[in-house]
Design a protein around this motif. Structure first.
Motif, PDB file in Angstrom:
ATOM      1  N   ASP A   1      -4.938 -40.314  71.149  1.00  0.00           N
ATOM      2  CA  ASP A   1      -4.863 -39.246  72.147  1.00  0.00           C
ATOM      3  C   ASP A   1      -6.272 -38.805  72.524  1.00  0.00           C
ATOM      4  O   ASP A   1      -6.628 -37.634  72.432  1.00  0.00           O
ATOM      5  N   VAL A   2      -7.081 -39.788  72.915  1.00  0.00           N
ATOM      6  CA  VAL A   2      -8.489 -39.522  73.180  1.00  0.00           C
ATOM      7  C   VAL A   2      -8.884 -40.089  74.542  1.00  0.00           C
ATOM      8  O   VAL A   2      -8.482 -41.194  74.910  1.00  0.00           O
ATOM      9  N   THR A   3      -9.681 -39.314  75.285  1.00  0.00           N
ATOM     10  CA  THR A   3     -10.317 -39.787  76.510  1.00  0.00           C
ATOM     11  C   THR A   3     -11.815 -39.807  76.277  1.00  0.00           C
ATOM     12  O   THR A   3     -12.384 -38.849  75.743  1.00  0.00           O
ATOM     13  N   LEU A   4     -12.465 -40.899  76.649  1.00  0.00           N
ATOM     14  CA  LEU A   4     -13.889 -41.037  76.402  1.00  0.00           C
ATOM     15  C   LEU A   4     -14.708 -40.311  77.462  1.00  0.00           C
ATOM     16  O   LEU A   4     -14.313 -40.215  78.625  1.00  0.00           O
ATOM     17  N   ALA A   5     -15.882 -39.820  77.049  1.00  0.00           N
ATOM     18  CA  ALA A   5     -16.775 -39.144  77.980  1.00  0.00           C
ATOM     19  C   ALA A   5     -17.345 -40.143  78.985  1.00  0.00           C
ATOM     20  O   ALA A   5     -17.531 -39.823  80.162  1.00  0.00           O
ATOM     21  N   ASN A   6     -17.631 -41.350  78.508  1.00  0.00           N
ATOM     22  CA  ASN A   6     -18.145 -42.412  79.367  1.00  0.00           C
ATOM     23  C   ASN A   6     -17.335 -43.679  79.108  1.00  0.00           C
ATOM     24  O   ASN A   6     -16.328 -43.646  78.404  1.00  0.00           O
ATOM     25  N   GLU A   7     -17.800 -44.778  79.634  1.00  0.00           N
ATOM     26  CA  GLU A   7     -17.105 -46.044  79.426  1.00  0.00           C
ATOM     27  C   GLU A   7     -17.441 -46.676  78.084  1.00  0.00           C
ATOM     28  O   GLU A   7     -16.895 -47.715  77.733  1.00  0.00           O
ATOM     29  N   THR A   8     -18.347 -46.053  77.352  1.00  0.00           N
ATOM     30  CA  THR A   8     -18.701 -46.537  76.018  1.00  0.00           C
ATOM     31  C   THR A   8     -18.764 -45.360  75.049  1.00  0.00           C
ATOM     32  O   THR A   8     -19.031 -44.225  75.439  1.00  0.00           O
ATOM     33  N   ALA A   9     -18.533 -45.656  73.787  1.00  0.00           N
ATOM     34  CA  ALA A   9     -18.644 -44.657  72.720  1.00  0.00           C
ATOM     35  C   ALA A   9     -18.919 -45.392  71.413  1.00  0.00           C
ATOM     36  O   ALA A   9     -18.694 -46.607  71.304  1.00  0.00           O
ATOM     37  N   THR A  10     -19.381 -44.658  70.435  1.00  0.00           N
ATOM     38  CA  THR A  10     -19.725 -45.246  69.139  1.00  0.00           C
ATOM     39  C   THR A  10     -18.923 -44.577  68.035  1.00  0.00           C
ATOM     40  O   THR A  10     -18.856 -43.349  67.964  1.00  0.00           O
ATOM     41  N   ILE A  11     -18.313 -45.401  67.190  1.00  0.00           N
ATOM     42  CA  ILE A  11     -17.678 -44.919  65.959  1.00  0.00           C
ATOM     43  C   ILE A  11     -18.492 -45.488  64.805  1.00  0.00           C
ATOM     44  O   ILE A  11     -18.542 -46.709  64.615  1.00  0.00           O
ATOM     45  N   ASN A  12     -19.133 -44.610  64.061  1.00  0.00           N
ATOM     46  CA  ASN A  12     -19.983 -45.032  62.946  1.00  0.00           C
ATOM     47  C   ASN A  12     -19.256 -44.776  61.624  1.00  0.00           C
ATOM     48  O   ASN A  12     -18.805 -43.659  61.358  1.00  0.00           O
ATOM     49  N   LEU A  13     -19.144 -45.813  60.804  1.00  0.00           N
ATOM     50  CA  LEU A  13     -18.425 -45.718  59.541  1.00  0.00           C
ATOM     51  C   LEU A  13     -19.372 -45.820  58.355  1.00  0.00           C
ATOM     52  O   LEU A  13     -20.340 -46.588  58.384  1.00  0.00           O
ATOM     53  N   ASP A  14     -19.066 -45.057  57.324  1.00  0.00           N
ATOM     54  CA  ASP A  14     -19.726 -45.186  56.029  1.00  0.00           C
ATOM     55  C   ASP A  14     -18.611 -45.113  54.986  1.00  0.00           C
ATOM     56  O   ASP A  14     -18.190 -44.035  54.581  1.00  0.00           O
ATOM     57  N   VAL A  15     -18.115 -46.278  54.583  1.00  0.00           N
ATOM     58  CA  VAL A  15     -16.917 -46.355  53.748  1.00  0.00           C
ATOM     59  C   VAL A  15     -17.256 -47.062  52.445  1.00  0.00           C
ATOM     60  O   VAL A  15     -17.849 -48.152  52.454  1.00  0.00           O
ATOM     61  N   SER A  16     -16.882 -46.462  51.329  1.00  0.00           N
ATOM     62  CA  SER A  16     -17.116 -47.088  50.028  1.00  0.00           C
ATOM     63  C   SER A  16     -15.918 -46.848  49.115  1.00  0.00           C
ATOM     64  O   SER A  16     -15.389 -45.737  49.047  1.00  0.00           O
TER      65      SER A  16
END
Length: 245
Positions: free
Chosen positions: A176-191
């Motif tokens: 249920d998300v609309t992006l601000a631009n045509e690109t976006a970044t999801i940064n993960l730090d999973v351990s």
């Protein structure tokens, strides 16, 4: 404070107290098989991940926790001839197969409907079930550890998301998300965790993750055109599942 939280507090309190006793006894030579402090601490963490994953049907987290335990104790288990990559490869295939057979998403839907009925009947608290939260922000920052969590992201102009998950399980919904631009970044730090991302089918995901003895699984097929998401960061000793909705 809910009864559910009290039970969890007692369980994890006793678990870590017992782990401390086992650690001390192992160094005193009480057990016939001696392990290093590092191995025993890592074992405790992996068992915690396994228990959490089994409880909340996090298939990749449970399978890979068992796989890493098998690598740690290859000699006493008599499987020292198997190289770690063989065990991890088998874990990857097992996690995919079990996810298809068991279908954890359907399990979660049943759990949600069951809890929803109980909530309406008893006027209880959602936190009695588990950690659930809805977030509405253009720049999402999540820091989840030692827990099993569900996060629903609602944003009309999402620009970025920073997600840190340590020794737990997380389901994060971006449907249920609309992006601000045509690109976006999801940064993960999973351990030492199992993470499931639920993304719109229209998103084109470019995976650029530092993968340290982890596996990435994809369920569903995205469309051939749409906004571009850069999935960056690192995953270590974990399982990541990307679900297209």
């Amino acid at each position: 404070m809910s009864k559910k939280f009290n039970r969890q507090r007692w369980f994890w309190g006793v678990f870590f107290l017992a782990s401390a006793i086992i650690l001390v006894l192992s160094q005193l030579g009480v057990f016939s098989y001696h392990v290093s402090v590092f191995t025993l601490v890592l074992t405790i963490i992996l068992v915690a991940v396994l228990l959490n994953s089994l409880r909340y049907m996090m298939i990749p987290g449970a399978v890979f926790a068992l796989a890493f335990l098998a690598i740690l104790y290859a000699h006493p288990l008599g499987i020292a001839s198997l190289v770690p990559w063989t065990i991890l490869g088998a874990a990857l295939l097992l996690s995919i197969g079990l996810s298809i057979i068991i279908n954890p998403r359907r399990f979660w839907e049943r759990r949600w409907h069951h809890h929803h009925r109980n909530f309406n009947h008893h006027h209880g608290n959602w936190d009695d079930w588990e950690s659930t939260e809805t977030i509405d922000d253009a720049h999402v920052n999540l820091d989840l550890s030692m827990s099993n969590s569900i996060r629903y992201i609602h944003s009309e102009a999402l620009a970025s998301a920073n997600i840190r998950v340590s020794t737990g399980g997380a389901k994060i919904y971006f449907d249920d998300v609309t992006l601000a631009n045509e690109t976006a970044t999801i940064n993960l730090d999973v351990s030492l965790s199992g993470v499931e991302l639920y993304l719109p089918r229209t998103w084109q995901v470019r995976v650029n993750l530092d993968n340290n003895m982890s596996h990435i699984d994809t369920l569903g097929q995205p469309t051939t055109a749409g906004p571009v998401i850069d999935l960056t960061g690192r995953i270590s000793l974990s399982g990541l599942t990307i679900n297209y909705l």
